[in-house]
Design a protein around this motif. Structure first.
Motif, PDB file in Angstrom:
ATOM      1  N   VAL A 344       9.582 -14.276  -3.848  1.00 36.36           N
ATOM      2  CA  VAL A 344      10.069 -13.715  -4.745  1.00 36.36           C
ATOM      3  C   VAL A 344      11.675 -12.985  -4.243  1.00 36.36           C
ATOM      4  N   ASP A 345      12.161 -12.321  -4.951  1.00 38.12           N
ATOM      5  CA  ASP A 345      13.330 -11.888  -4.465  1.00 38.12           C
ATOM      6  C   ASP A 345      13.172  -9.887  -5.855  1.00 38.12           C
ATOM      7  N   VAL A 346      12.676  -8.786  -5.788  1.00 37.77           N
ATOM      8  CA  VAL A 346      12.030  -7.744  -6.581  1.00 37.77           C
ATOM      9  C   VAL A 346      13.595  -7.304  -6.707  1.00 37.77           C
ATOM     10  N   LEU A 347      14.014  -7.534  -8.145  1.00 34.55           N
ATOM     11  CA  LEU A 347      15.397  -7.014  -8.394  1.00 34.55           C
ATOM     12  C   LEU A 347      14.950  -5.299  -8.740  1.00 34.55           C
ATOM     13  N   ALA A 348      14.420  -4.753  -9.476  1.00 39.98           N
ATOM     14  CA  ALA A 348      13.703  -3.861 -10.555  1.00 39.98           C
ATOM     15  C   ALA A 348      12.909  -3.110 -10.561  1.00 39.98           C
ATOM     16  N   ILE A 349      12.453  -2.045 -10.894  1.00 44.08           N
ATOM     17  CA  ILE A 349      10.536  -1.896 -11.375  1.00 44.08           C
ATOM     18  C   ILE A 349      11.335  -1.005 -12.447  1.00 44.08           C
ATOM     19  N   TYR A 350       9.894  -1.272 -13.004  1.00 43.43           N
ATOM     20  CA  TYR A 350       9.170   0.113 -14.154  1.00 43.43           C
ATOM     21  C   TYR A 350       7.621   0.114 -14.175  1.00 43.43           C
ATOM     22  N   PRO A 351       7.488   1.081 -13.686  1.00 38.23           N
ATOM     23  CA  PRO A 351       5.957   2.006 -13.920  1.00 38.23           C
ATOM     24  C   PRO A 351       6.061   2.296 -15.359  1.00 38.23           C
ATOM     25  N   HIS A 352       4.789   2.942 -15.737  1.00 42.98           N
ATOM     26  CA  HIS A 352       4.739   3.022 -17.407  1.00 42.98           C
ATOM     27  C   HIS A 352       3.193   3.311 -17.298  1.00 42.98           C
ATOM     28  N   LEU A 353       3.328   4.671 -17.870  1.00 51.31           N
ATOM     29  CA  LEU A 353       2.189   5.304 -17.848  1.00 51.31           C
ATOM     30  C   LEU A 353       2.248   6.410 -19.469  1.00 51.31           C
ATOM     31  N   HIS A 354       1.871   7.457 -19.375  1.00 58.84           N
ATOM     32  CA  HIS A 354       1.592   8.367 -20.455  1.00 58.84           C
ATOM     33  C   HIS A 354       1.737   9.207 -20.642  1.00 58.84           C
ATOM     34  N   TYR A 355       1.227  10.334 -21.262  1.00 56.94           N
ATOM     35  CA  TYR A 355       0.988  11.973 -21.076  1.00 56.94           C
ATOM     36  C   TYR A 355       0.040  11.921 -19.472  1.00 56.94           C
ATOM     37  N   LEU A 356      -1.060  11.693 -19.880  1.00 55.09           N
ATOM     38  CA  LEU A 356      -1.877  11.831 -18.453  1.00 55.09           C
ATOM     39  C   LEU A 356      -2.133  11.577 -17.189  1.00 55.09           C
ATOM     40  N   GLY A 357      -0.760  10.711 -17.524  1.00 54.71           N
ATOM     41  CA  GLY A 357       0.129  10.061 -16.249  1.00 54.71           C
ATOM     42  C   GLY A 357       0.344  11.118 -14.721  1.00 54.71           C
ATOM     43  N   ARG A 358      -0.177  10.957 -13.771  1.00 52.14           N
ATOM     44  CA  ARG A 358       0.030  12.331 -12.953  1.00 52.14           C
ATOM     45  C   ARG A 358       0.846  11.324 -11.906  1.00 52.14           C
ATOM     46  N   ASP A 359       0.247   9.908 -11.601  1.00 50.80           N
ATOM     47  CA  ASP A 359       0.450   9.749  -9.471  1.00 50.80           C
ATOM     48  C   ASP A 359       0.700   8.231  -9.980  1.00 50.80           C
ATOM     49  N   ALA A 360       1.809   8.133 -10.080  1.00 43.71           N
ATOM     50  CA  ALA A 360       2.432   6.913  -9.909  1.00 43.71           C
ATOM     51  C   ALA A 360       3.004   5.355  -8.531  1.00 43.71           C
ATOM     52  N   GLU A 361       2.225   4.829  -8.128  1.00 45.03           N
ATOM     53  CA  GLU A 361       2.038   3.761  -6.749  1.00 45.03           C
ATOM     54  C   GLU A 361       2.314   2.730  -6.898  1.00 45.03           C
ATOM     55  N   ALA A 362       3.249   1.748  -6.219  1.00 40.13           N
ATOM     56  CA  ALA A 362       3.164   0.074  -6.069  1.00 40.13           C
ATOM     57  C   ALA A 362       3.567   0.243  -4.655  1.00 40.13           C
ATOM     58  N   VAL A 363       2.679  -0.964  -4.373  1.00 35.96           N
ATOM     59  CA  VAL A 363       3.133  -1.363  -3.360  1.00 35.96           C
ATOM     60  C   VAL A 363       3.097  -2.516  -2.949  1.00 35.96           C
ATOM     61  N   ALA A 364       3.934  -3.614  -2.043  1.00 41.14           N
ATOM     62  CA  ALA A 364       3.815  -4.652  -1.724  1.00 41.14           C
ATOM     63  C   ALA A 364       3.066  -4.995  -0.487  1.00 41.14           C
ATOM     64  N   THR A 365       2.169  -5.852  -0.026  1.00 40.14           N
ATOM     65  CA  THR A 365       0.965  -5.635   1.049  1.00 40.14           C
ATOM     66  C   THR A 365       1.697  -7.213   1.444  1.00 40.14           C
ATOM     67  N   LEU A 366       2.415  -7.689   2.490  1.00 39.79           N
ATOM     68  CA  LEU A 366       3.475  -8.860   3.297  1.00 39.79           C
ATOM     69  C   LEU A 366       1.670 -10.059   3.596  1.00 39.79           C
ATOM     70  N   PRO A 367       1.910 -10.913   3.814  1.00 37.82           N
ATOM     71  CA  PRO A 367       0.606 -12.213   4.561  1.00 37.82           C
ATOM     72  C   PRO A 367       0.741 -10.765   6.144  1.00 37.82           C
ATOM     73  N   SER A 368       1.789 -10.425   6.771  1.00 37.82           N
ATOM     74  CA  SER A 368       1.564 -10.254   8.221  1.00 37.82           C
ATOM     75  C   SER A 368       0.519  -8.475   7.977  1.00 37.82           C
ATOM     76  N   GLY A 369      -0.005  -8.148   6.493  1.00 35.47           N
ATOM     77  CA  GLY A 369      -0.184  -6.993   7.015  1.00 35.47           C
ATOM     78  C   GLY A 369       0.568  -6.011   6.582  1.00 35.47           C
ATOM     79  N   GLU A 370       2.032  -5.953   7.022  1.00 32.42           N
ATOM     80  CA  GLU A 370       2.744  -4.896   6.067  1.00 32.42           C
ATOM     81  C   GLU A 370       2.997  -4.680   5.286  1.00 32.42           C
ATOM     82  N   ARG A 371       2.844  -2.729   5.252  1.00 28.54           N
ATOM     83  CA  ARG A 371       2.797  -2.358   3.184  1.00 28.54           C
ATOM     84  C   ARG A 371       4.523  -1.954   3.302  1.00 28.54           C
ATOM     85  N   LYS A 372       4.988  -2.387   2.441  1.00 34.00           N
ATOM     86  CA  LYS A 372       6.453  -1.777   1.846  1.00 34.00           C
ATOM     87  C   LYS A 372       5.792  -0.656   0.762  1.00 34.00           C
TER      88      LYS A 372
END
Length: 627
Positions: A344-372
């Motif tokens: 896939v090609d990722v074009l945009a991203i939208y995390p969604h939490l409410h009022y208690l949310g403190r930290d939001a992280e999204a990571v892609a781990t490639l088959p090679s083990g590389e993390r983006k």
């Protein structure tokens, strides 16, 4: 069989609200990328040159470029900012407040941390710019040489992309009470078109921007949301929407507004399709002002003559089931992960939490083990949630694992906590509940000749959700429909059966389950489910059509003719229904009436070989009976 639908419940984001699949027995669901200002202001405004040479920092040379670029789009008359920031006097009046909010990074409202994968039109001040503002205030806020002042941005008045091709206003206004909690109200906007049109942009004018926290839009191709109105045209309340669709037409575009949003123009080849008979549903989050207010939004639609040639899809990973946050818990962790079944090609991203949310992280781990790192928000603020579009598409290969890691703070120390004292908060659709959602707009890349890659992605997502939560109705239905569509009808039956157990009277799942049962020769059970569907929804064209086919397969042509006649009454433009009604009437010996319906079918669909052959046979029979 006539197709069924899939429903998905969303909150706080505009994406098409359903992902739909074809039930195959049809017998014979922001950061801006367009600059609002026509004038150029220096994005590296307030360079460090003043500091380096120990010159006095001045408004005209150093501060104005920062404020005009990062602040003025909201802080000007008619926009959401509580005061203007267009002149030296405007900024001087609020100078110490500006130092405080920029130092804390409360303003400008840009939540993501710096990262390797860049977002389009980032609104994040550099440390040097923040320090420059502070030094200017410490030096007494000097104005400086008028010749150094950059030109003010020439903000577009009215519609920001020019006059729309179509303007649609909500039929009835909503009366927002003076007091009370946040309100969610949905406005239905019928789109008056008579042929398929392609849309390159939609501008949302939600009403008084002081009162609207955010707004998001759904495409309702079947006008199913109208059933939620108590009076036609008045809209309805609530965060949870159910939008129905008849074909596999997954969510594809973010349609989202928040203060400062500029309409996003889709690139050539990625336009949104609108069909005749489509409604747009605008979900608004409204905040009382202390006095009664009237909200009546409108939208501007911009058409293009360039149809979609590439088809993105909105992909969601979530884990609301894990949200049982104890009172006082400062570091409650929730995660989910999903392995991509294709490139896939990722074009945009939208995390969604409410009022208690403190930290939001999204990571892609490639088959090679590389993390983006796809996005990391260390200091979540629900008031500034947004869609973030990447400056360049992010290619991710098959086998990449997408993961979200969210932290929640349900302690008294969380100033955003709506509960004092804190109490346990669970996952749900109210603003006082919590959510753990991550949405990505992706462009699936399938192999040539391999069919629609979005279906591969949807099946994998549904399988993931079923494994995580067997009681997820949408996931069970989605998976059943995907399996049925690719010919695995036997495997689909168990998932349809589970979906029916979860919602026994749902007309759509009963209709779809009946289709799979008919394909496997279980006609009697199929008829029972079709009757259940029609009891719940008497004007359900698909179920009448399919029940007619089921009765005809048993030789009950009288019953079949009754069902096909109802189908034709509901949709006289359906050539298949006209053909099948003609066939049932012919079996009953009503040749003249059968001939009329075959002729109507051929008028609607001149290349229908079945209607043509049946017409010829009826004409032959009529000739024999009247030599």
């Amino acid at each position: 069989m006539k197709p069924g639908l899939i429903t998905i419940t969303l909150c706080g984001l505009a994406l098409l609200a359903s992902v739909a699949t074809l039930s195959p027995m049809r017998a014979g669901a922001a950061s801006s990328s367009t600059p609002e200002s026509q004038a150029q202001t220096a994005t590296a405004a307030g360079s460090a040159s003043s500091t380096e040479t120990d010159q006095k920092v001045t408004f005209n040379r150093d501060i104005a470029p920062i404020v005009l670029h990062y602040c003025a789009s909201c802080h000007r008359p008619g926009e959401a900012g509580p005061f203007p920031l267009l002149t030296y006097q405007d900024v001087k009046k609020h100078a110490r407040q500006i130092v405080a909010v920029t130092h804390s990074r409360f303003m400008p409202p840009w939540l993501p941390e710096p990262q390797e994968l860049k977002f389009a039109d980032e609104q994040r001040l550099s440390e040097a710019q923040i320090a420059l503002i502070q030094k200017w205030v410490e030096q007494g806020t000097p104005e400086g040489n008028p010749a150094d002042l950059p030109p003010k941005p020439q903000f577009v008045q009215g519609w920001r992309l020019g006059k729309p091709d179509l303007i649609v206003q909500a039929q009835q206004p909503f009366h927002l009470p003076a007091e009370g909690s946040d309100t969610y109200w949905n406005f239905i906007l019928p789109i008056p078109i008579h042929e398929v049109r392609w849309v390159k942009a939609i501008e949302i004018r939600p009403g008084d921007k002081r009162l609207v926290h955010h707004a998001n839009m759904y495409v309702d191709r079947l006008r199913s949301a109208r059933a939620m109105e108590t009076k036609p045209g008045y809209g309805f309340g609530g965060m949870e929407l159910r939008i129905e669709s008849e074909v596999f037409d997954p969510d594809s575009h973010f349609l989202f507004w928040k203060p400062g949003t500029v309409p996003y123009v889709e690139p050539d080849g990625m336009a949104l399709r609108l069909d005749p008979g489509t409604d747009l549903v605008l979900n608004t989050h409204l905040q009382p002002s202390g006095k009664p207010e009237i909200i009546q939004p409108s939208i501007g639609v911009y058409f293009t003559d360039k149809p979609a040639t590439e088809h993105p899809m909105l992909l969601e990973i979530e884990n609301d089931r894990a949200l049982h946050i104890p009172a006082g818990e400062k570091n409650f962790a929730v995660k989910d992960e999903f392995a991509l079944p294709l490139d896939v090609d990722v074009l945009a991203i939208y995390p969604h939490l409410h009022y208690l949310g403190r930290d939001a992280e999204a990571v892609a781990t490639l088959p090679s083990g590389e993390r983006k790192t796809l996005i990391h928000i260390k200091h979540w603020d629900v008031n500034w949630q947004a869609v973030y579009r990447y400056a360049e598409p992010v290619p991710l290969p098959k086998g990449t694992v997408l993961s979200m890691h969210y932290l929640y703070d349900n302690s008294e120390a969380n100033v955003a906590n709506p509960n004092h004292p804190p109490k346990q908060v669970n996952g749900g659709n109210r603003s006082t509940d919590e959510m753990a959602h991550l949405w990505l707009q992706v462009l699936p890349r399938g192999e040539a000749g391999g069919g629609d890659p979005r279906m591969v992605l949807q099946e994998a997502l549904s399988q993931h959700e079923v494994e995580k939560d067997p009681a997820n109705f949408e996931a069970q239905y989605n998976l059943a429909a995907m399996l049925q569509t690719r010919g695995e009808v036997g495997l689909s039956l168990a998932h349809y059966a589970t979906a029916v157990q979860l919602r026994p009277n749902d007309p759509i799942v009963n209709n779809a389950y009946a289709g799979a049962l008919l394909q496997t020769g279980q006609t009697e059970e199929a008829i029972q489910h079709l009757q259940t569907a029609l009891k719940a929804k008497p004007d359900y064209f698909d179920a009448h059509y399919n029940l007619g086919g089921a009765l005809a397969s048993q030789g009950d042509f009288s019953g079949a003719a009754e069902q096909f006649r109802k189908s034709v009454q509901l949709n006289p433009q359906d050539a298949g229904a006209q053909t099948n009604l003609g066939s049932a009437l012919a079996q009953l010996g009503h040749l003249a009436e059968a001939k009329t319906h075959f002729e109507l079918a051929l008028k609607l669909k001149p290349d229908s070989e079945l209607a043509r052959q049946n017409l010829q046979e009826v004409e032959r029979m009529m000739a024999q009976s009247h030599p």
